[in-house]
Design an enzyme around this catalytic site. Structure first.
Site, PDB file in Angstrom:
ATOM      1  N   ASP A 148       0.858  -1.183   0.000  1.00  0.00           N
ATOM      2  CA  ASP A 148       0.000   0.000   0.000  1.00  0.00           C
ATOM      3  C   ASP A 148       0.892   1.230   0.000  1.00  0.00           C
ATOM      4  O   ASP A 148       2.007   1.201   0.548  1.00  0.00           O
ATOM      5  CB  ASP A 148      -0.901   0.018   1.232  1.00  0.00           C
ATOM      6  CG  ASP A 148      -2.012  -1.020   1.178  1.00  0.00           C
ATOM      7  OD1 ASP A 148      -2.379  -1.447   0.066  1.00  0.00           O
ATOM      8  OD2 ASP A 148      -2.528  -1.392   2.246  1.00  0.00           O
ATOM      9  N   ASP A 208      -7.064  -1.446  -4.520  1.00  0.00           N
ATOM     10  CA  ASP A 208      -8.128  -1.067  -3.586  1.00  0.00           C
ATOM     11  C   ASP A 208      -9.064  -0.044  -4.232  1.00  0.00           C
ATOM     12  O   ASP A 208     -10.279  -0.100  -4.047  1.00  0.00           O
ATOM     13  CB  ASP A 208      -7.540  -0.477  -2.301  1.00  0.00           C
ATOM     14  CG  ASP A 208      -6.676  -1.454  -1.530  1.00  0.00           C
ATOM     15  OD1 ASP A 208      -6.866  -2.685  -1.676  1.00  0.00           O
ATOM     16  OD2 ASP A 208      -5.786  -1.000  -0.780  1.00  0.00           O
TER      17      ASP A 208
END
Length: 185
Positions: free
Chosen positions: A125, A141
Site C-alpha cells: 500500500d 483497492d
C-alpha cells in the site's frame, strides 16, 4: 462457431484484456512504491492532503484479519468464480457496459492484491490521504471501491428490476425478458 458464441468470446476476451491491463497498472505502481518509497520518508504530493508512503499490509482494510492470507486468497478465488459466472449473463447491449466495467474492476482489484498476497505474503500500500487520515491503500483497492460504488449506483438508480431479470435465480428461463439476450437496451 455461431454469432452468439463469437460475441461471448469477444466479451470475455475484452474483459480479460481490460483486467490484465488494470492489474498491470496496479502491479507497476506497487513496484514503483517498493523501488522509490520503501525505507524512505513519505513523498508529499499535496501538503496536508495527499502523500505516498510505503506500507506492507498483512491484513485487509484498516489492518483487520492480520496474517490471515489464506482467508483472502480463498475470498479472491470466490470473487473470480462469481464474477466470471455472472459476467456471462450480462447482456451485450450498451446499456449494460457500466455493469461490465464494474465486474472487470472488482476482478482486477482482487487479482492485484492476490498477486501480492501469494508472492509477498502482504499487500503493498502506498497512497495516503493525510487530510482525513484515511488508511494507506493502493490502486487495486481503488478498483474495488470504485467498482462497488458503481455497482451500488447502477442497482439502486440506473437499472430497473426488469433490466436485471437476467440475473434471476428463477428456474423458468421463459420468464426472462428480451433484454437478457441483448436484443434491447
Amino acid at each position: 462457431m455461431n454469432l452468439k458464441n463469437n460475441d461471448n468470446f469477444k466479451n470475455y476476451f475484452t474483459a480479460v484484456l481490460s483486467c490484465l491491463a488494470a492489474v498491470f497498472a496496479d502491479q507497476l505502481t506497487k513496484w514503483l512504491a517498493v523501488t522509490y518509497l520503501k525505507g524512505k520518508d513519505a513523498f508529499v504530493l499535496i501538503p496536508g492532503v495527499l502523500e505516498f508512503q510505503y506500507l506492507e499490509n498483512r491484513g485487509a482494510a484498516f489492518g483487520i484479519f492480520r496474517d490471515r492470507q489464506i482467508f483472502f486468497i480463498i475470498g479472491a478465488i470466490v470473487v473470480f468464480i462469481f464474477v466470471c459466472y455472472y459476467y456471462g449473463k450480462i447482456p451485450s447491449a450498451p446499456r449494460y457496459l457500466p455493469l461490465k466495467v464494474s465486474a472487470v474492476l472488482v476482478t482486477a482489484g482482487a487479482a492485484g492484491n492476490l498477486i501480492d498476497r501469494v508472492t509477498l505474503n502482504y499487500v503493498v500500500d502506498f497512497i495516503y490521504f493525510s487530510l482525513i487520515d484515511f488508511p494507506i491503500f493502493n490502486i487495486a483497492d481503488c478498483y474495488v471501491v470504485v467498482a462497488c460504488f458503481l455497482f451500488a449506483f447502477l442497482i439502486f438508480f440506473y437499472y430497473k428490476e426488469e433490466d436485471l431479470a437476467c440475473f434471476s435465480f428463477a428456474k423458468n428461463k421463459d420468464n426472462r425478458n428480451e433484454k437478457c439476450d441483448g436484443r434491447k437496451g
